[in-house]
Design an enzyme around this catalytic site. Structure first.
Site, PDB file in Angstrom:
ATOM      1  N   SER A   1       0.797  -1.238   0.000  1.00  0.00           N
ATOM      2  CA  SER A   1       0.000   0.000   0.000  1.00  0.00           C
ATOM      3  C   SER A   1       0.823   1.278   0.000  1.00  0.00           C
ATOM      4  O   SER A   1       0.271   2.356  -0.225  1.00  0.00           O
ATOM      5  CB  SER A   1      -0.937   0.013   1.201  1.00  0.00           C
TER       6      SER A   1
ATOM      7  N   LYS B   1       0.545   3.371  -2.994  1.00  0.00           N
ATOM      8  CA  LYS B   1      -0.612   4.258  -3.217  1.00  0.00           C
ATOM      9  C   LYS B   1      -0.199   5.734  -3.137  1.00  0.00           C
ATOM     10  O   LYS B   1      -0.872   6.603  -3.690  1.00  0.00           O
ATOM     11  CB  LYS B   1      -1.710   3.962  -2.188  1.00  0.00           C
TER      12      LYS B   1
ATOM     13  N   TYR C   1      -2.521  -2.308 -10.559  1.00  0.00           N
ATOM     14  CA  TYR C   1      -2.571  -2.189  -9.094  1.00  0.00           C
ATOM     15  C   TYR C   1      -1.735  -3.294  -8.431  1.00  0.00           C
ATOM     16  O   TYR C   1      -0.906  -3.030  -7.559  1.00  0.00           O
ATOM     17  CB  TYR C   1      -4.030  -2.235  -8.606  1.00  0.00           C
TER      18      TYR C   1
ATOM     19  N   TYR D   1      -4.702   3.295   7.942  1.00  0.00           N
ATOM     20  CA  TYR D   1      -6.101   2.832   7.899  1.00  0.00           C
ATOM     21  C   TYR D   1      -6.792   3.048   9.246  1.00  0.00           C
ATOM     22  O   TYR D   1      -6.688   4.113   9.821  1.00  0.00           O
ATOM     23  CB  TYR D   1      -6.172   1.348   7.482  1.00  0.00           C
TER      24      TYR D   1
ATOM     25  N   VAL E   1       1.200  -4.046   3.682  1.00  0.00           N
ATOM     26  CA  VAL E   1       1.186  -5.385   4.280  1.00  0.00           C
ATOM     27  C   VAL E   1       2.452  -6.201   4.004  1.00  0.00           C
ATOM     28  O   VAL E   1       2.609  -7.296   4.540  1.00  0.00           O
ATOM     29  CB  VAL E   1      -0.055  -6.228   3.871  1.00  0.00           C
TER      30      VAL E   1
HETATM   31  N1  GLN Z   1      -1.802  -5.348  -2.252  1.00  0.00           N
HETATM   32  C1  GLN Z   1      -2.480  -5.262  -0.983  1.00  0.00           C
HETATM   33  C2  GLN Z   1      -3.974  -5.429  -1.163  1.00  0.00           C
HETATM   34  O1  GLN Z   1      -4.542  -4.870  -2.039  1.00  0.00           O
HETATM   35  C3  GLN Z   1      -2.177  -3.943  -0.329  1.00  0.00           C
HETATM   36  C4  GLN Z   1      -2.849  -3.788   1.003  1.00  0.00           C
HETATM   37  C5  GLN Z   1      -1.985  -3.167   2.052  1.00  0.00           C
HETATM   38  O2  GLN Z   1      -0.775  -3.060   1.936  1.00  0.00           O
HETATM   39  N2  GLN Z   1      -2.610  -2.811   3.149  1.00  0.00           N
HETATM   40  O3  GLN Z   1      -4.609  -6.138  -0.428  1.00  0.00           O
END
Ligand code: GLN
Length: 306
Positions: free
Chosen positions: A62, A65, A190, A242, A260
Site C-alpha cells: 500500500s 498508493k 494495481y 487505515y 502489508v
Molecule cells: N496489495 C495489498 C492489497 O490490495 C495492499 C494492502 C496493504 O498493503 N494494506 O490487499
C-alpha cells in the site's frame, strides 16, 4: 551517534515481534521472515543511515498508493481528483467494501484504502496496464533515487490469483458509475505496483522526498509540487495506517504510510524521511515491530509533529 540511536530502537522493536504475524492472504507474502526488522533515516541533506536487518527486501504494497496518488495529483490536479474520491479517514479495514455501498454517490472514503487507490489508477491517462504501471514505477524510482526498483513478479502473480476482494471493489465501483475503464486492466497495474520491491533505505528516501516538499534530497530533482507533497503528507497523517491511524498518531505522531509487506514510510516535514521494514504485522495489517521502532525514534529524536 545516529547509528546507535537506530540500533537501540530496533532492539526495542524486536521485543514485540512475537505478537505479530506475516500476511498470508497473499500466499507469496507468507514466505517473509517474521523476525526481520530494519530501520533507516534520511535527513534532508541526503545522508542515509540504517540499522537492523537492512538487507531485508519488502514489497511496498500500500505504500505504492502514495506514488500513484502523487502522480495523479501532478497530472490531473487536486480538484479533479477530489471530486471523485474523498479525503476523510476511514475506521474500516483497508479492503472494506461496506461503506462504499452504504452512501451515494459511492465515492471511496480516501485514496489510501484499496477502493480509493484502484479508482485513482483509473484516472491516470493510460489505457495500457503496463504503461500505467511504468509511470507509477518511474515515480517511485524518482522518489527513492533508485533506478533499480523492480516488480517482484511472483508476488504480483500471487496477489492476482487471490484477489477476489480487490476485484469486487473494482467491479462494484464500475457498477455504480464511480469508475470507468477495464477493471481487469486497472487491477493488473494495481497488483504490480503493490509488488514493487525495495529495501528500507529506499523507503526512507521516499519519505524524505515528501518531507522536502517534493524534492528528492539525494538527486535534487523535484518530483511533486510543494502543494502536492503537503496533500500526500496530510493524507498519510490522517489515513496512512487505515483504521490504526488514530492510535499511530498518538504513539508516533508524524505522517506515515504502511503496507502489508511490512514496510512503513514516514515523513517529517523539513527534517527527514524515516522508514522501517518488518514483515510481522498487527491485526490491522501494519508492521508491529516497525510501529514500535518509530514510536521509540519519535521520542529520542523528537520527530513528533503534533
Ligand atoms: N496489495 C495489498 C492489497 O490490495 C495492499 C494492502 C496493504 O498493503 N494494506 O490487499
Amino acid at each position: 551517534m545516529m547509528e546507535i540511536i537506530l540500533n537501540e530502537a530496533v532492539d526495542v522493536g524486536r521485543s514485540v515481534l512475537k505478537d505479530g504475524s506475516v500476511a498470508t492472504y497473499i500466499p507469496e507474502l507468507a514466505k517473509a521472515d517474521p523476525s526481520a526488522l530494519a530501520v533507516a533515516y534520511c535527513g534532508l541533506d541526503g545522508r542515509v543511515c540504517s540499522a537492523g536487518d537492512t538487507g531485508t527486501k519488502v514489497t511496498v504494497q500500500s505504500i505504492s498508493k502514495i506514488a500513484s496518488l502523487g502522480l495523479a495529483l501532478e497530472i490531473r490536479g487536486e480538484e479533479a481528483l477530489f471530486s471523485r474520491v474523498g479525503a476523510e479517514p476511514s475506521a474500516d479495514p483497508f479492503n472494506s467494501i461496506m461503506r462504499l455501498e452504504m452512501r451515494a454517490p459511492h465515492r471511496p472514503q480516501n485514496p489510501l484504502i484499496n477502493s480509493g487507490a484502484i479508482l485513482i489508477l483509473s484516472l491516470l491517462p493510460f489505457n495500457d496496464s503496463s504503461e500505467r504501471l511504468d509511470a507509477v514505477l518511474e515515480t517511485m524510482r524518482r522518489m527513492s533515487g533508485n533506478e533499480g526498483l523492480r516488480v517482484n513478479e511472483a508476488v504480483a502473480a500471487s496477489e492476482k490469483e487471490t484477489s477476489d476482494r480487490n476485484r469486487s471493489l473494482g467491479y462494484f465501483l464500475r457498477s455504480v458509475g464511480a469508475m470507468e475503464g477495464d477493471v481487469e486492466n486497472i487491477l493488473d497495474s494495481y497488483f504490480r505496483q503493490c509488488a514493487i520491491e525495495c529495501v528500507v533505505e529506499d523507503l526512507a528516501v521516499m519519505g524524505a522526498t515528501l518531507a522536502d516538499g517534493g524534492v528528492n534530497p539525494l538527486t535534487g530533482r523535484r518530483i511533486f509540487t510543494e502543494r502536492n507533497a503537503l496533500i500526500l503528507r496530510a493524507l498519510m497523517m490522517t489515513c496512512g495506517l487505515y483504521d490504526g491511524s488514530g492510535d499511530f498518531a498518538v504513539r508516533v505522531g508524524f505522517p506515515s504510510k504502511s503496507g502489508v509487506g511490512g514496510g512503513i514510510m514516514g515523513s517529517v516535514a523539513g527534517r527527514a524521511g524515516v522508514a522501517v521494514a518488518g514483515p510481522a504485522l498487527d491485526e490491522r495489517g501494519n508492521s508491529i515491530g516497525g510501529i514500535r521502532v518509530l514510536e521509540e525514534l519519535s521520542k529520542t529524536l523528537s520527530l513528533r509533529v503534533l
